[in-house]
Design a protein around this motif. Structure first.
Motif, PDB file in Angstrom:
ATOM      1  N   LEU A 194      43.523  47.494  37.234  1.00 25.72           N
ATOM      2  CA  LEU A 194      44.201  48.543  36.474  1.00 25.72           C
ATOM      3  C   LEU A 194      43.571  49.903  36.729  1.00 25.72           C
ATOM      4  CD1 LEU A 194      44.866  46.892  32.998  1.00 25.72           C
ATOM      5  CD2 LEU A 194      46.570  47.608  34.665  1.00 25.72           C
ATOM      6  N   HIS A 195      42.242  49.942  36.794  1.00 22.17           N
ATOM      7  CA  HIS A 195      41.527  51.195  37.016  1.00 22.17           C
ATOM      8  C   HIS A 195      41.716  51.704  38.447  1.00 22.17           C
ATOM      9  CE1 HIS A 195      39.763  51.340  33.092  1.00 22.17           C
ATOM     10  NE2 HIS A 195      39.161  50.173  33.241  1.00 22.17           N
ATOM     11  N   ASN A 196      42.003  50.803  39.370  1.00 20.75           N
ATOM     12  CA  ASN A 196      42.155  51.193  40.767  1.00 20.75           C
ATOM     13  C   ASN A 196      43.590  51.569  41.145  1.00 20.75           C
ATOM     14  OD1 ASN A 196      39.452  50.835  41.282  1.00 20.75           O
ATOM     15  ND2 ASN A 196      39.703  48.698  41.886  1.00 20.75           N
ATOM     16  N   ARG A 197      44.508  51.419  40.208  1.00 19.63           N
ATOM     17  CA  ARG A 197      45.899  51.793  40.490  1.00 19.63           C
ATOM     18  C   ARG A 197      46.037  53.302  40.518  1.00 19.63           C
ATOM     19  NH1 ARG A 197      49.592  48.195  36.462  1.00 19.63           N
ATOM     20  NH2 ARG A 197      48.953  46.174  37.251  1.00 19.63           N
ATOM     21  N   PRO A 198      46.849  53.792  41.459  1.00 22.29           N
ATOM     22  CA  PRO A 198      47.099  55.244  41.459  1.00 22.29           C
ATOM     23  C   PRO A 198      47.979  55.621  40.264  1.00 22.29           C
ATOM     24  CG  PRO A 198      48.231  54.158  43.308  1.00 22.29           C
ATOM     25  CD  PRO A 198      47.458  53.111  42.569  1.00 22.29           C
ATOM     26  N   ASN A 199      47.736  56.816  39.733  1.00 25.60           N
ATOM     27  CA  ASN A 199      48.524  57.261  38.576  1.00 25.60           C
ATOM     28  C   ASN A 199      49.844  57.685  38.989  1.00 25.60           C
ATOM     29  OD1 ASN A 199      46.484  56.671  36.882  1.00 25.60           O
ATOM     30  ND2 ASN A 199      45.610  58.715  36.911  1.00 25.60           N
ATOM     31  N   ASP A 254      37.766  23.423  35.992  1.00 24.99           N
ATOM     32  CA  ASP A 254      36.488  24.071  35.691  1.00 24.99           C
ATOM     33  C   ASP A 254      36.659  25.385  34.945  1.00 24.99           C
ATOM     34  OD1 ASP A 254      34.936  22.046  36.863  1.00 24.99           O
ATOM     35  OD2 ASP A 254      35.289  22.884  38.842  1.00 24.99           O
ATOM     36  N   ALA A 255      37.634  25.475  34.058  1.00 31.15           N
ATOM     37  CA  ALA A 255      37.829  26.700  33.275  1.00 31.15           C
ATOM     38  C   ALA A 255      36.641  26.865  32.327  1.00 31.15           C
ATOM     39  CB  ALA A 255      39.134  26.621  32.500  1.00 31.15           C
ATOM     40  N   SER A 256      35.896  27.939  32.511  1.00 28.27           N
ATOM     41  CA  SER A 256      34.711  28.184  31.687  1.00 28.27           C
ATOM     42  C   SER A 256      34.794  29.573  31.072  1.00 28.27           C
ATOM     43  CB  SER A 256      33.441  28.081  32.542  1.00 28.27           C
ATOM     44  OG  SER A 256      33.389  29.168  33.463  1.00 28.27           O
ATOM     45  N   SER A 257      33.894  29.833  30.148  1.00 20.91           N
ATOM     46  CA  SER A 257      33.829  31.163  29.530  1.00 20.91           C
ATOM     47  C   SER A 257      33.602  32.236  30.588  1.00 20.91           C
ATOM     48  CB  SER A 257      32.696  31.227  28.498  1.00 20.91           C
ATOM     49  OG  SER A 257      32.970  30.418  27.400  1.00 20.91           O
ATOM     50  N   ILE A 258      32.726  31.958  31.521  1.00 18.29           N
ATOM     51  CA  ILE A 258      32.423  32.936  32.570  1.00 18.29           C
ATOM     52  C   ILE A 258      33.669  33.225  33.390  1.00 18.29           C
ATOM     53  CG2 ILE A 258      31.128  33.288  34.715  1.00 18.29           C
ATOM     54  CD1 ILE A 258      28.806  31.755  33.335  1.00 18.29           C
ATOM     55  N   GLN A 259      34.418  32.193  33.743  1.00 21.97           N
ATOM     56  CA  GLN A 259      35.640  32.394  34.521  1.00 21.97           C
ATOM     57  C   GLN A 259      36.691  33.155  33.721  1.00 21.97           C
ATOM     58  OE1 GLN A 259      36.104  28.251  35.416  1.00 21.97           O
ATOM     59  NE2 GLN A 259      35.621  28.570  37.575  1.00 21.97           N
ATOM     60  N   LYS A 260      36.791  32.881  32.423  1.00 24.66           N
ATOM     61  CA  LYS A 260      37.750  33.601  31.578  1.00 24.66           C
ATOM     62  C   LYS A 260      37.396  35.086  31.517  1.00 24.66           C
ATOM     63  CE  LYS A 260      39.112  31.661  27.746  1.00 24.66           C
ATOM     64  NZ  LYS A 260      39.174  30.921  26.471  1.00 24.66           N
ATOM     65  N   LEU A 261      36.123  35.374  31.342  1.00 23.91           N
ATOM     66  CA  LEU A 261      35.681  36.769  31.292  1.00 23.91           C
ATOM     67  C   LEU A 261      35.883  37.461  32.633  1.00 23.91           C
ATOM     68  CD1 LEU A 261      32.434  36.311  29.187  1.00 23.91           C
ATOM     69  CD2 LEU A 261      34.573  37.398  28.447  1.00 23.91           C
ATOM     70  N   GLN A 262      35.611  36.746  33.720  1.00 17.38           N
ATOM     71  CA  GLN A 262      35.791  37.325  35.052  1.00 17.38           C
ATOM     72  C   GLN A 262      37.252  37.638  35.314  1.00 17.38           C
ATOM     73  OE1 GLN A 262      33.281  38.262  37.255  1.00 17.38           O
ATOM     74  NE2 GLN A 262      35.026  39.342  38.108  1.00 17.38           N
ATOM     75  N   SER A 263      38.155  36.798  34.867  1.00 18.37           N
ATOM     76  CA  SER A 263      39.582  37.038  35.042  1.00 18.37           C
ATOM     77  C   SER A 263      40.016  38.332  34.353  1.00 18.37           C
ATOM     78  CB  SER A 263      40.385  35.855  34.497  1.00 18.37           C
ATOM     79  OG  SER A 263      41.765  36.089  34.624  1.00 18.37           O
ATOM     80  N   VAL A 264      39.519  38.547  33.151  1.00 15.56           N
ATOM     81  CA  VAL A 264      39.837  39.791  32.433  1.00 15.56           C
ATOM     82  C   VAL A 264      39.222  40.981  33.157  1.00 15.56           C
ATOM     83  CG1 VAL A 264      39.490  41.071  30.280  1.00 15.56           C
ATOM     84  CG2 VAL A 264      40.096  38.647  30.209  1.00 15.56           C
ATOM     85  N   GLN A 265      37.972  40.837  33.595  1.00 10.41           N
ATOM     86  CA  GLN A 265      37.307  41.932  34.305  1.00 10.41           C
ATOM     87  C   GLN A 265      38.052  42.286  35.591  1.00 10.41           C
ATOM     88  OE1 GLN A 265      34.719  43.725  33.048  1.00 10.41           O
ATOM     89  NE2 GLN A 265      35.222  45.076  34.731  1.00 10.41           N
ATOM     90  N   ASP A 266      38.527  41.283  36.322  1.00 15.96           N
ATOM     91  CA  ASP A 266      39.300  41.530  37.546  1.00 15.96           C
ATOM     92  C   ASP A 266      40.565  42.313  37.240  1.00 15.96           C
ATOM     93  OD1 ASP A 266      37.373  40.099  38.916  1.00 15.96           O
ATOM     94  OD2 ASP A 266      38.623  38.284  39.119  1.00 15.96           O
ATOM     95  N   LYS A 267      41.231  41.965  36.176  1.00 15.01           N
ATOM     96  CA  LYS A 267      42.452  42.685  35.796  1.00 15.01           C
ATOM     97  C   LYS A 267      42.150  44.119  35.382  1.00 15.01           C
ATOM     98  CE  LYS A 267      45.095  38.575  34.688  1.00 15.01           C
ATOM     99  NZ  LYS A 267      44.265  37.678  35.463  1.00 15.01           N
ATOM    100  N   LEU A 268      41.056  44.310  34.667  1.00 10.45           N
ATOM    101  CA  LEU A 268      40.660  45.673  34.288  1.00 10.45           C
ATOM    102  C   LEU A 268      40.342  46.506  35.522  1.00 10.45           C
ATOM    103  CD1 LEU A 268      38.418  44.983  31.176  1.00 10.45           C
ATOM    104  CD2 LEU A 268      40.597  46.200  31.205  1.00 10.45           C
TER     105      LEU A 268
END
Length: 108
Positions: free
Chosen positions: A103-108, A86-100
């Motif tokens: 990344l933003h939640n990692r301590p510096n 069930d790979a869809s555009s929405i799932q692809k976008l969500q995967s990128v958003q999850d990674k972003l």
């Protein structure tokens, strides 16, 4: 599931405006079975089983001829992923958003 990005360009229409052709093509997509689609400012994204996607693309390519165009140029890009059913555009976008987000939640 296949995801296709389709751009259909009627040539020799006598005007630079193509919105009426785009509207006609969207009406044709509404009648297609087995797919979902999304109009963007530059193309249309079509999702579904590959054979249904190809059927929709063929209908889109034919549409400008039915509206009086004498020549049509169609560009197609297809992502056909078969390792996830069930790979869809929405799932692809969500995967990128999850990674972003991670990344933003990692301590510096």
């Amino acid at each position: 599931m296949a995801i296709a990005e389709v751009t259909v360009i009627p040539i020799g229409t006598g005007t630079t405006s193509l919105s009426s052709y785009v509207a006609d093509m969207q009406k044709i997509l509404e009648r297609q079975r087995g797919i979902t689609y999304q109009l963007t400012s530059m193309s249309t994204i079509i999702e579904g089983p590959l054979n249904e996607v190809f059927t929709a693309i063929a209908a889109l390519h034919e549409a400008p001829f039915l509206s009086g165009a004498q020549r049509v140029s169609t560009s197609v890009k297809i992502d056909d992923r078969r390792d996830k059913p069930d790979a869809s555009s929405i799932q692809k976008l969500q995967s990128v958003q999850d990674k972003l987000t991670s990344l933003h939640n990692r301590p510096n």
